[in-house]
Design a protein around this motif. Structure first.
Motif, PDB file in Angstrom:
ATOM      1  N   LEU A 270       0.683  -1.008   0.008  1.00 52.48           N
ATOM      2  CA  LEU A 270       0.492  -0.431   0.072  1.00 52.48           C
ATOM      3  C   LEU A 270       0.717   1.251   0.001  1.00 52.48           C
TER       4      LEU A 270
ATOM      5  N   ARG B  43       1.263   0.173  -9.927  1.00 51.27           N
ATOM      6  CA  ARG B  43       0.086  -0.245 -11.007  1.00 51.27           C
ATOM      7  C   ARG B  43       0.385  -1.308 -11.645  1.00 51.27           C
TER       8      ARG B  43
ATOM      9  N   GLY C  50       0.630  -3.951 -10.592  1.00 56.87           N
ATOM     10  CA  GLY C  50      -0.620  -5.113  -9.853  1.00 56.87           C
ATOM     11  C   GLY C  50      -1.484  -5.237 -10.761  1.00 56.87           C
TER      12      GLY C  50
ATOM     13  N   TRP D 187     -11.745  -2.735   1.567  1.00 54.45           N
ATOM     14  CA  TRP D 187     -10.592  -3.806   1.726  1.00 54.45           C
ATOM     15  C   TRP D 187     -11.110  -4.702   1.454  1.00 54.45           C
TER      16      TRP D 187
ATOM     17  N   LEU E 111     -11.147  -5.775  -2.697  1.00 53.65           N
ATOM     18  CA  LEU E 111      -9.592  -5.717  -3.136  1.00 53.65           C
ATOM     19  C   LEU E 111      -9.099  -7.007  -2.962  1.00 53.65           C
TER      20      LEU E 111
ATOM     21  N   GLU F  19      -3.955  -7.905  -3.886  1.00 55.20           N
ATOM     22  CA  GLU F  19      -3.693  -6.457  -4.806  1.00 55.20           C
ATOM     23  C   GLU F  19      -2.814  -5.408  -3.907  1.00 55.20           C
ATOM     24  N   HIS F  20      -1.481  -5.399  -4.749  1.00 54.52           N
ATOM     25  CA  HIS F  20      -1.001  -3.562  -4.972  1.00 54.52           C
ATOM     26  C   HIS F  20      -2.008  -2.435  -4.448  1.00 54.52           C
ATOM     27  N   ARG F  21      -1.800  -1.152  -3.916  1.00 53.46           N
ATOM     28  CA  ARG F  21      -3.084  -0.334  -4.492  1.00 53.46           C
ATOM     29  C   ARG F  21      -2.316   0.946  -3.953  1.00 53.46           C
TER      30      ARG F  21
ATOM     31  N   VAL G 122      -2.625   4.439  -2.417  1.00 50.92           N
ATOM     32  CA  VAL G 122      -4.079   5.383  -2.053  1.00 50.92           C
ATOM     33  C   VAL G 122      -3.679   6.521  -1.778  1.00 50.92           C
TER      34      VAL G 122
END
Length: 708
Positions: free
Chosen positions: A436, A462, A465, A530, A533, A537-539, A541
């Motif tokens: 994150l 991204r 991800g 949450w 997701l 998964e990468h995110r 924020v």
């Protein structure tokens, strides 16, 4: 670790694409005007028609997808008015040059009509300015019933934006002139001009109606009297004072809930009009007092204490009010120099989380006396969940939350520039990591290198991800439902084009129970976010939601810089690491920054990331658990009594001190001591003026010296 050229090329592509699009729009507009000029002077009817149509299409693209270029044209004195006049002028030149015989007398009425259209455009703009001024009130409110001020909806957006208005209203005239050029028939031009004149006349009339005495909002005198009456009826006791820009709204947002939990009669005092509707959802009454003279009306109110989450140039203005006590609560604590700013000595008290901040002020020697430092903990941290053991699932969630580069230019303030990409690559290289990334909102605002590095980091995350599993349909549907409920409870009922007066009209006192409903909706949205997701998964924020503390609760590990994020994360008891990107070695780094005492220190090459992840997954290898607990007590204070109770006690004590000082001031002896300056009322201090005599609208001169 050098960056591969292919990766650097991929991250630079979006920027080059944006620049290319802007250049194409600029070149297209310039070419259209050049072709128009050639078509008008030859004259060449097809070229003139095609170039004019192309210019209008380029204007549409400009206003729809390239709004940033609009201001660039305005700065170059080539705004929409100039471009529109030039476009119509070239059409008139083309008309006058058609045929072999002089045509001035034939098309003179069209030229006169065109001039009348521009005269009406200028008149509309002048009246719209008058309307805007009549709707610029000295006080802007939110969550307060201000219907007594004769508030009304704003005029249509089209009438308030000169560029859009000229483009839309002038389109029939331009189209009529084009048809006249094509058919050599003045009737088409006359018809188009008639439509434009009719639209402009209707718009002017609609604006003039808003200037009628019964259609205007209350005047300044009436608004100030209403505000004084509201203060007298509401009788606020404690307020949150904030001045800043949109990017710093989070500094005030974090204190809204603790203030609301106090009970009593709190109020939020702002100085910038744009901030009134940028603050987070709250039921607290909000007042914006842009002028100093209006701000000084608080002196004669029941307000006793103002809390300050940040320093600003306008803070000194409110410190001049002698009836108030002021406490600096800050928007987070860290070892950075900004956490012991010399400005803090201007306040009556400085409220800190724990003993470490008290020691920090003592060592800094910035003029803050120890007796004025009050430890209250961090009442916001109730939302942070405690450590529940190592990661239980297949993924270890890592939160990378670097700070920004700061105003002082000190190397190593942020890890984004020199270490961020290396840290992210090292984390993404571990298949068991979910990353994150939550950058500071001000990243890149001072140093362009930080902004560029932030964009590259986002692209790395991204790209990684896209290789992970997709979203969960059922959970995504629940997130949409929760988002709709949140929007229903928090959005303004005003339309998109509402101005501040219309928002004041629609955002009145909230219904009972709204705050509890908003809290439930926020919690539901958070859980749904949450859940939607996939586990790994990468995110990236950004934005207000999910909040930083929500990310804390999902993370197994924090990687950050020397900032207040560390202090707040310690409430969880989870492992954390700090990037050392400055000139100090690790020993000196730990000595200089006490908040690093219980952290794993990472170097810019991110070589320590694999060992750090092993310690998170296997607590036996974590050698900082006891140190984190001890550091949390130093930074945040004891667990009992809870921070919210200490915060409330500090507010009540400072309110009592303000009341005592006010009572002492009001209880001065009636007789004048010998030697006093003549001409004053009995009991009046030198420089003091009577509130009634001064009148509610009088400008109050400043007092010298520190309040209290």
């Amino acid at each position: 670790m050098p960056e591969p050229s292919s990766r650097r090329s991929r991250t630079a592509r979006p920027r080059r694409r944006r620049i290319t699009v802007k250049l194409l729009v600029l070149a297209g507009l310039a070419a259209a005007f050049a072709a128009q000029a050639v078509g008008a002077l030859l004259p060449h009817v097809p070229l003139l028609l095609g170039a004019t149509a192309a210019a209008l299409a380029a204007e549409g693209v400009l206003y729809r997808w390239q709004r940033s270029m609009v201001s660039l044209f305005a700065k170059s004195h080539a705004d929409i008015t100039v471009r529109h006049v030039l476009r119509d002028l070239l059409l008139v030149v083309g008309l006058l040059r058609l045929g072999e015989q002089p045509r001035e007398t034939v098309y003179a009425p069209l030229v006169a009509g065109l001039l009348a259209c521009y005269a009406l455009h200028c008149a509309i703009q002048a009246v719209s300015v008058l309307v805007r001024r009549s709707r610029t009130l000295p006080v802007v409110t939110r969550n307060i019933d201000a219907s007594a001020l004769r508030l009304s909806p704003a005029a249509p957006v089209l009438l308030r934006r000169p560029g859009h208005r000229l483009l839309v209203f002038g389109l029939p005239a331009t189209a009529g002139l084009l048809a006249t050029v094509a058919a050599d028939a003045p009737v088409y031009g006359a018809a188009g001009l008639s439509v434009t004149l009719a639209l402009s006349g209707a718009g002017l009339g609609a604006l003039l109606l808003r200037l009628l005495p019964g259609r205007r909002p209350a005047g300044e005198r009436e608004v100030l009297d209403w505000f004084d009456a509201w203060l007298a009826a509401y009788r606020p006791t404690v307020g949150l004072y904030f001045s800043g820009g949109a990017a710093s709204a989070y500094q005030a947002d974090m204190w809204l809930e603790p203030l609301a939990r106090l009970g009593g009669r709190p109020v939020v005092v702002l100085r910038e009009r744009s901030m009134v509707h940028r603050l987070a959802a709250t039921d607290l009454p909000i007042v914006c007092l842009p002028k100093v003279s209006t701000l000084m009306r608080l002196e004669h109110s029941s307000l006793q204490v103002l809390l300050h989450p940040s320093n600003s140039g306008k803070t000194s203005q409110v410190l001049r009010i002698p009836t108030l006590k002021h406490a600096f609560v800050n928007h987070g604590e860290s070892d950075k120099p900004s956490s012991c700013n010399p400005y803090a000595k201007a306040y009556d008290q400085v409220w800190v989380a724990g003993p470490a901040a008290r020691e920090r002020y003592a060592l800094a020697e910035v003029g803050v006396e120890d007796k004025d430092v009050v430890e209250i903990g961090r009442p916001q941290l109730d939302a942070v969940r405690p450590y529940a053991g190592p990661p239980a699932g297949p993924y270890t969630t890592v939160l990378y939350a670097p700070t920004w580069e700061g105003w002082d230019g000190v190397p190593g303030n942020t890890s984004v520039v020199t270490a961020g990409e290396n840290l992210v690559r090292a984390l993404l290289a571990d298949p068991g990591v979910r990353l994150l990334y939550k950058p500071h909102p001000l990243t890149g605002s001072v140093d362009p290198r930080a902004g560029a590095a932030d964009l590259r980091i986002r692209e790395l995350i991204r790209a990684a991800g896209r290789q992970r599993p997709g979203a969960r349909p059922a959970a995504a549907a629940e997130l949409v439902r929760c988002a709709a409920e949140w929007d229903r409870l928090t959005r303004s009922v005003s339309r998109a084009g509402a101005d501040q007066v219309e928002r004041m009209l629609t955002r009145t006192a909230p219904e009972p129970g709204r705050a509890q409903a908003v809290a439930r909706a926020a919690a539901a949205w958070d859980e749904a976010y949450w859940a939607a997701l996939p586990a790994g998964e990468h995110r990236v924020v950004t934005g207000a939601r999910p909040a930083l503390y929500s990310c804390f609760n999902r993370a197994d590990l924090l990687i950050s810089d020397v900032s207040s994020v560390i202090s707040d994360f310690l409430a969880s008891g989870k492992p954390y690491a700090v990037a050392n990107t400055g000139p100090l070695d690790e020993k000196a780094f730990r000595a200089a920054f006490p908040t690093v005492a219980a952290a794993t220190v990472l170097t810019p090459d991110a070589a320590g990331v694999p060992a750090l992840l092993r310690a998170v997954r296997h607590p036996r290898e974590d050698g900082y658990a006891e140190a984190r607990a001890a550091l949390a007590r130093r930074l945040l204070g004891p667990a009992e009594p809870p921070a919210r109770e200490r915060f409330g006690a500090a507010v009540r004590a400072l309110c009592a001190a303000a009341a005592e000082r006010r009572a002492r001031r009001d209880g001065r002896p009636a007789a004048e001591p010998p030697g006093e300056l003549p001409g004053r009322h009995p009991g009046q201090l030198p420089g003091q003026r009577q509130g009634v005599a001064a009148g509610p609208g009088a400008v109050r001169p400043p007092r010298s010296g520190r309040p209290g």
